[in-house]
Design an enzyme around this catalytic site. Structure first.
Site, mmCIF file in Angstrom:
data_model
loop_
_atom_site.group_PDB
_atom_site.id
_atom_site.type_symbol
_atom_site.label_atom_id
_atom_site.label_comp_id
_atom_site.label_asym_id
_atom_site.label_seq_id
_atom_site.Cartn_x
_atom_site.Cartn_y
_atom_site.Cartn_z
ATOM 1 N N GLU A 1 49.355 55.274 61.826
ATOM 2 C CA GLU A 1 48.336 56.433 61.724
ATOM 3 C C GLU A 1 49.391 57.734 61.603
ATOM 4 O OE1 GLU A 1 45.439 56.740 64.899
ATOM 5 O OE2 GLU A 1 44.536 54.945 64.222
ATOM 6 N N GLU B 1 42.808 47.919 62.698
ATOM 7 C CA GLU B 1 42.111 48.647 64.034
ATOM 8 C C GLU B 1 40.704 48.780 63.417
ATOM 9 O OE1 GLU B 1 43.769 51.839 66.352
ATOM 10 O OE2 GLU B 1 45.665 51.392 65.824
#
Length: 503
Positions: free
Chosen positions: A173, A292
């Protein structure tokens, strides 16, 4: 009552099921590792401190792949802290979750656990506060036999054979301002390309995953993917995407239809990746890793800076309802529908943290409601994914407008002759589902597994661990390749048919 009609044909093929779609995620966050998968002194713990009751549930869940050690945690993590004699390991402040990290569990403990669980590792490197040399050295530690400083260090730590880790994440991320060491797309793309190049020099056989957007609501979404791939296209095999669905973020009907959003998210990233492929005039196609995903009551989450420093804080230990389980089952349907390009999936996380498995420290482990659609889909989804041609009733949502109340996909296993239909009723009324399977002569009805309750808000707990569980019954007999069954409101289903020609 409007009937939904589903037609399948072997020509409606989407792609092949990659077993890595049914992966999970273990991060050093809250109680996922400590008192989750690892608890020395627990009545079920083995000689390595691994909870065997949790291991049994992980095997039942059917997880194929586990991403480690993060997540946000990895962006300030020194992998060297978690190897070598446990008594010599430092206690550190984890900046991601403002937690105290003992480092009693690290890389080699994780690999022992992965071997016991029968899962493949997906290892993430720190590109937040560290960089190219540390990433390459970690590959050297894990994958080379001996004769180099890092490989010999692993042997000194008691691990004689290489871990042989095939799949690697280039950070996590990196577009997120919450990430320690976040970067712009151009900065990250160049760093990922350099790190990937060095890591492949150590082991040319590894596969690499570049960070895509943290979610589709990021202001840089799509532009981020395009820029990163322009810089790193030749080095990477997969582009990651992350998405969570919060029951409190939109109206309840929109939450039940969350898979509509996932369908669009995946389609947009495929289009972006293929645009860059054409722009760079490459033949290789970059595939996707949804590493995710889950239902997460994120609006109830307390940010790290608003909490004190703790060891083993009980973070986001959400209790999942039947509605949540239906949504998870529907997200798996969406993932299968994109099997031509979506090859890797990691439900976040495996234990305690928004997880299908919950534990009590020193006490029991149990299955949450979302455990069941995942476990049965992982067990039954084999072979070729078939697109389901569906007609039927619609339901109104605030976010997506009118959407089909029934959603479905199917898989066909040529080896066994089995055909499995995965279906959900996202609506609040019962719907008859008529199946048209005339294109598959020789099928016989098998089992019907369903998850449905008159009250879709109920959950499983330590005191009532099996309050919600699937029901299995015989399918109605096929008549001319057709059968009809009733789908209760807010329900998930797996319909398995076997071949009369196969034993």
């Amino acid at each position: 009552m409007i009937t939904a009609r589903l037609t399948l044909d072997p020509a409606f093929a989407c792609g092949e099921v990659d077993p890595r779609l049914f992966g999970s995620f273990v991060e050093h966050m809250g109680r996922c590792v400590y008192t989750g998968i690892f608890e020395p002194g627990h009545p079920s713990a083995d000689a390595d401190g691994l909870r065997t009751d949790v291991l049994d549930l992980v095997c039942e869940l059917g997880v194929s792949l586990v991403r480690y050690p993060g997540g946000n945690f990895v962006s300030n993590y020194r992998w060297e802290d978690g190897v070598g004699p446990v008594g010599d390991r430092p206690r550190r402040l984890d900046l991601a979750w403002r937690s105290l990290e003992s480092n009693a569990f690290g890389l080699n403990e994780f690999m022992r656990w992965a071997g016991q669980a029968g899962v493949a590792p997906m290892m993430a490197v720190n590109l937040g506060t560290r960089g190219v040399p540390e990433a390459a050295e970690l590959v050297e530690y894990c994958n080379l036999t001996d004769g180099t400083a890092a490989a010999d260090l692993r042997r000194k730590h008691g691990v004689g054979q290489p871990h042989d880790i095939r799949l690697w994440c280039l950070g996590n991320e990196m577009d997120g301002p919450w990430q320690i060491g976040s970067l712009t797309a151009r900065e990250y793309g160049r760093l990922a390309a350099r790190a990937g190049h060095a890591m492949r020099r150590v082991d040319p056989t590894i596969e690499l995953v570049a960070c895509g957007s943290s979610n589709a609501d990021m202001p840089t979404f799509a532009a981020w993917e395009a820029t990163v791939l322009e810089e790193a296209y030749d080095q990477v095999d997969y582009l990651s995407l992350h998405t969570y669905y919060d029951p409190g973020k939109h109206d309840e009907a929109s939450f039940r239809a969350s898979a509509v959003d996932l369908d669009g998210f995946v389609d947009d990233i495929i289009a972006t990746a293929d645009h860059v492929r054409a722009k760079l005039r490459r033949t290789k196609r970059v595939n996707l890793a949804l590493d995710e995903w889950n239902v997460w009551y994120q609006s109830q989450f307390t940010e790290p800076e608003d909490r004190g420093i703790e060891e083993l804080p009980a973070l986001i230990e959400d209790d999942y309802t039947v509605t949540d389980a239906m949504v998870v089952g529907n997200l798996l349907i969406s993932m299968l529908r994109h099997a031509d390009r979506l090859k890797i999936g990691c439900q976040a996380q495996l234990v305690n943290i928004i997880a299908p498995i919950r534990t009590a420290a020193g006490g029991p482990a149990w299955r949450q409601t979302i455990f069941h659609p995942f476990a049965h889909t992982a067990r039954l989804a084999r072979g070729t994914v078939l697109r389901a041609a569906l007609t039927g009733p619609t339901m109104a949502t605030g976010r997506f407008g009118d959407v089909p109340a029934v959603d479905a996909v199917a898989t066909r296993d040529e080896a066994s002759g089995e055909l499995t239909i995965f279906a959900v009723n996202r609506g609040t009324g019962a719907v008859p589902l008529e199946l048209n399977l005339r294109a598959f002569p020789g099928l016989r009805a098998g089992e019907h597994i369903s998850l449905a309750e008159t009250d879709p808000s109920i959950v499983n707990t330590a005191a009532a661990p099996d309050r919600v569980r699937p029901r299995t019954e015989e399918m109605p007999a096929l008549d001319g390749g057709r059968a009809t069954l009733l789908l209760p409101p807010v329900s998930w289903h797996a319909l398995r048919f076997t071949s009369e020609e196969k034993p």
